[in-house]
Structure formats: C-alpha cells, structure tokens
Design a protein around this motif. Structure first.
Motif, PDB file in Angstrom:
ATOM      1  N   LEU A   1       0.443  -0.998  -0.016  1.00  0.00           N
ATOM      2  CA  LEU A   1       0.163  -0.658  -0.041  1.00  0.00           C
ATOM      3  C   LEU A   1       0.746   1.073  -0.059  1.00  0.00           C
ATOM      4  N   SER A   2       2.578   1.195   0.688  1.00  0.00           N
ATOM      5  CA  SER A   2       2.952   2.289   0.648  1.00  0.00           C
ATOM      6  C   SER A   2       3.614   2.608  -1.275  1.00  0.00           C
ATOM      7  N   THR A   3       4.281   1.552  -1.702  1.00  0.00           N
ATOM      8  CA  THR A   3       4.871   2.083  -2.202  1.00  0.00           C
ATOM      9  C   THR A   3       4.193   1.515  -3.742  1.00  0.00           C
ATOM     10  N   ALA A   4       4.161   1.767  -5.693  1.00  0.00           N
ATOM     11  CA  ALA A   4       3.953   0.716  -6.455  1.00  0.00           C
ATOM     12  C   ALA A   4       4.761  -0.640  -6.112  1.00  0.00           C
ATOM     13  N   LYS A   5       4.119  -1.424  -6.878  1.00  0.00           N
ATOM     14  CA  LYS A   5       5.159  -2.639  -7.331  1.00  0.00           C
ATOM     15  C   LYS A   5       5.128  -2.894  -8.384  1.00  0.00           C
ATOM     16  N   VAL A   6       6.202  -3.600  -9.098  1.00  0.00           N
ATOM     17  CA  VAL A   6       7.009  -3.288 -10.782  1.00  0.00           C
ATOM     18  C   VAL A   6       7.491  -4.360 -10.933  1.00  0.00           C
ATOM     19  N   ARG A   7       7.025  -5.319 -12.274  1.00  0.00           N
ATOM     20  CA  ARG A   7       8.504  -5.822 -13.136  1.00  0.00           C
ATOM     21  C   ARG A   7       7.654  -5.769 -13.666  1.00  0.00           C
ATOM     22  N   PHE A   8       9.076  -6.160 -14.820  1.00  0.00           N
ATOM     23  CA  PHE A   8       9.253  -5.905 -16.108  1.00  0.00           C
ATOM     24  C   PHE A   8       9.479  -7.049 -16.795  1.00  0.00           C
ATOM     25  N   ILE A   9       8.751  -6.813 -18.018  1.00  0.00           N
ATOM     26  CA  ILE A   9       9.038  -8.172 -19.569  1.00  0.00           C
ATOM     27  C   ILE A   9       9.569  -7.661 -19.816  1.00  0.00           C
ATOM     28  N   ASN A  10      11.083  -8.183 -21.376  1.00  0.00           N
ATOM     29  CA  ASN A  10      11.513  -7.471 -21.732  1.00  0.00           C
ATOM     30  C   ASN A  10      10.305  -8.942 -23.226  1.00  0.00           C
TER      31      ASN A  10
ATOM     32  N   ALA B   1      20.885  -5.387 -18.463  1.00  0.00           N
ATOM     33  CA  ALA B   1      19.970  -6.405 -19.588  1.00  0.00           C
ATOM     34  C   ALA B   1      18.923  -7.266 -20.030  1.00  0.00           C
ATOM     35  N   LEU B   2      17.983  -7.102 -19.991  1.00  0.00           N
ATOM     36  CA  LEU B   2      16.844  -7.852 -19.719  1.00  0.00           C
ATOM     37  C   LEU B   2      17.122  -8.384 -20.973  1.00  0.00           C
ATOM     38  N   LEU B   3      17.128  -9.432 -20.817  1.00  0.00           N
ATOM     39  CA  LEU B   3      16.887 -10.359 -22.267  1.00  0.00           C
ATOM     40  C   LEU B   3      15.039 -11.329 -22.755  1.00  0.00           C
ATOM     41  N   PHE B   4      14.956 -11.376 -23.724  1.00  0.00           N
ATOM     42  CA  PHE B   4      13.795 -11.517 -24.563  1.00  0.00           C
ATOM     43  C   PHE B   4      13.539 -13.069 -24.037  1.00  0.00           C
ATOM     44  N   LYS B   5      12.555 -12.572 -23.446  1.00  0.00           N
ATOM     45  CA  LYS B   5      11.281 -13.622 -22.716  1.00  0.00           C
ATOM     46  C   LYS B   5      11.498 -13.806 -21.078  1.00  0.00           C
ATOM     47  N   GLU B   6      12.389 -12.586 -20.823  1.00  0.00           N
ATOM     48  CA  GLU B   6      12.866 -12.938 -19.026  1.00  0.00           C
ATOM     49  C   GLU B   6      12.140 -11.695 -18.982  1.00  0.00           C
ATOM     50  N   ASP B   7      11.439 -12.034 -17.730  1.00  0.00           N
ATOM     51  CA  ASP B   7      10.901 -11.327 -16.678  1.00  0.00           C
ATOM     52  C   ASP B   7      11.036 -10.991 -15.233  1.00  0.00           C
ATOM     53  N   SER B   8      11.880  -9.752 -14.701  1.00  0.00           N
ATOM     54  CA  SER B   8      12.230  -9.471 -13.554  1.00  0.00           C
ATOM     55  C   SER B   8      11.417  -9.278 -12.698  1.00  0.00           C
ATOM     56  N   ASN B   9      12.029  -9.571 -11.479  1.00  0.00           N
ATOM     57  CA  ASN B   9      11.421  -9.478  -9.561  1.00  0.00           C
ATOM     58  C   ASN B   9      10.438  -8.339  -9.741  1.00  0.00           C
ATOM     59  N   TYR B  10       9.794  -8.338  -8.569  1.00  0.00           N
ATOM     60  CA  TYR B  10       9.554  -7.095  -8.673  1.00  0.00           C
ATOM     61  C   TYR B  10       9.611  -6.123  -7.839  1.00  0.00           C
ATOM     62  N   PHE B  11      10.033  -4.223  -7.931  1.00  0.00           N
ATOM     63  CA  PHE B  11       9.748  -3.497  -7.503  1.00  0.00           C
ATOM     64  C   PHE B  11       9.238  -2.911  -6.802  1.00  0.00           C
ATOM     65  N   ASN B  12       9.442  -2.812  -5.711  1.00  0.00           N
ATOM     66  CA  ASN B  12       8.628  -1.566  -5.303  1.00  0.00           C
ATOM     67  C   ASN B  12       9.676   0.064  -4.904  1.00  0.00           C
ATOM     68  N   VAL B  13       8.261   0.835  -5.550  1.00  0.00           N
ATOM     69  CA  VAL B  13       9.148   1.975  -6.473  1.00  0.00           C
ATOM     70  C   VAL B  13       7.938   3.544  -5.739  1.00  0.00           C
ATOM     71  N   ASP B  14       9.024   4.028  -4.615  1.00  0.00           N
ATOM     72  CA  ASP B  14       8.329   5.230  -3.876  1.00  0.00           C
ATOM     73  C   ASP B  14       7.958   5.987  -5.169  1.00  0.00           C
ATOM     74  N   GLY B  15       6.647   6.854  -4.110  1.00  0.00           N
ATOM     75  CA  GLY B  15       6.182   7.841  -5.229  1.00  0.00           C
ATOM     76  C   GLY B  15       6.898   9.134  -5.662  1.00  0.00           C
TER      77      GLY B  15
END
Length: 224
Positions: free
Chosen positions: A131-140, A162-176
């Motif tokens: 609830l305190s941050t945005a939670k974001v993951r990335f997929i190439n 260097a996020l490669l094709f079809k890889e997904d990242s962990n989730y990251f908490n991003v501050d406002g």
C-alpha cells in the motif's frame, strides 16, 4: 410372541448392519473427484506487426473482440487446473499451449514471437500489493535487442541490467514521485515512464516492444 419377535430381529441384524455400511460408504466423497477453484487471467497480444487474435480456453472463446497488438483484455475468471489456451489470429494461425492454473492466483498470458515469426504463449502470475509503494515488474517481449534492456530510476544507475527476450524481472517497490528510464543496452535513446503513471498501492506489469532502440516502447498494465 416375545421370543418370536426377538428371534426375527436377531435374524435381521446382519442385514441391517450391511445396509448401514452401504449407506456410510455411499456418503463418502468419491476418491476420483477433483475439487476445482477459480483463477483469473488477463490476455495480451504482444506480437508485431499487428495481427488480431481471438483467445480460446478448452475451445471456449474468452475474448469479446479480437486483440490487436498491444491490446489487453480485462481479467477473466477461469476454472483452475490444467487448461489448453489458444490464440487464433485473423490469418487463422493457431498458437496453443497447456497451462496449469492454481486457484485464487491471477495470471497474465502473453502471445509473443521471435525474430523468425515463431509464436508462443508465456504465462506469468501476480504478486501481492504494497500500500505504501507502487509494485512493478518488467518483461522483455521484443526479440530484437540481443544486448537486453536496462531500467533505472531517473538519472540513477540501472536496477535492471540487460533484461533479455522473454525474461521477467523480480517485483520492485517504487516510491511515489520516482520516474523510470528505460533504454536498450548501449543505446542513448531513452524512454521515460512518468512517476504519475505509478501509484502507491498498485501493482504493475511493464512489458517492452520495439523493432529498433528508437522505437522501444514500455506498455503499462495495471494488475489490481
């Protein structure tokens, strides 16, 4: 008369006992019955160039309208368990896979393609909100960048390298108030994701498309 009644009841005792056992055994759950719950799935067409896709699960159509490139369905409730998922293009080309869905879990299923046009379905599940941050993951999901994609917060060092094709990242908490910068490794062409696009308490999947470093494009999906 009493003796006759007693003898008759004794004679019927084994029958009553067997009948009782039959009732008990019938009341038990069948051992082969599998209890299924519900999962949820979101469908995304991540294939360039644009070929609209209808989506089916076990031959039942899930889409209300064909998905063009970059389009995303709403979340759809499905039965959990092993299911067959198919994307069928407007050119009648069929891409299908068998997936296992866990009850109460939320999924995103992407149709992707490699450089040779070979398509496949990639499925990812969802994290819990903070609830305190945005939670974001990335997929190439673009196969055109052999060096991968970097993501950083504003002018800082990349937290995804260097996020490669079809890889997904962990989730990251991003501050406002934090904007994100994305670029192909080795390229000076930068795409910015505004801080206003990432709200606290929300979960996002950001997937990348693009044919060249200059056309790198982050697509933001709100997951909750």
């Amino acid at each position: 008369m009493k003796i006759f009644t007693k003898r008759v009841s004794n004679a019927f005792l084994p029958i009553i006992f067997i009948f009782s056992l039959t009732l008990i055994s019938c009341s038990k759950n069948e051992p082969d019955v599998i209890v299924q719950g519900q999962a949820k799935i979101k469908l995304i067409n991540a294939v360039e160039p644009e070929i609209k896709q209808e989506v089916f699960m076990d031959n039942e159509k899930l889409t209300t309208a064909p998905l063009a490139f970059g389009e995303t369905s709403g979340y759809i409730k499905i039965l959990s368990g092993n299911r067959n998922l198919s994307y069928v293009g407007s050119n009648n080309m069929n891409t299908n896979t068998s997936l296992n869905f866990t009850p109460s879990i939320t999924y995103s299923a992407f149709l992707v393609s490699d450089r040779n046009g070979n398509k496949q379905i990639i499925n990812y599940n969802l994290s819990n909100a903070d609830l305190s941050t945005a939670k974001v993951r990335f997929i190439n999901l673009t196969p055109f960048f052999a060096a991968g994609i970097n993501v950083s917060i504003q002018a800082g060092s990349p937290f995804i390298n260097a996020l490669l094709f079809k890889e997904d990242s962990n989730y990251f908490n991003v501050d406002g108030g934090a904007a994100l910068r994305c670029n192909v490794v080795g390229s000076g062409s930068v795409k910015t994701i505004s801080a206003s696009d990432l709200l606290p308490g929300k979960i996002y999947t950001i997937w990348f498309s693009g044919l060249t470093a200059a056309t790198l494009e982050p697509h933001i999906i709100l997951d909750n």
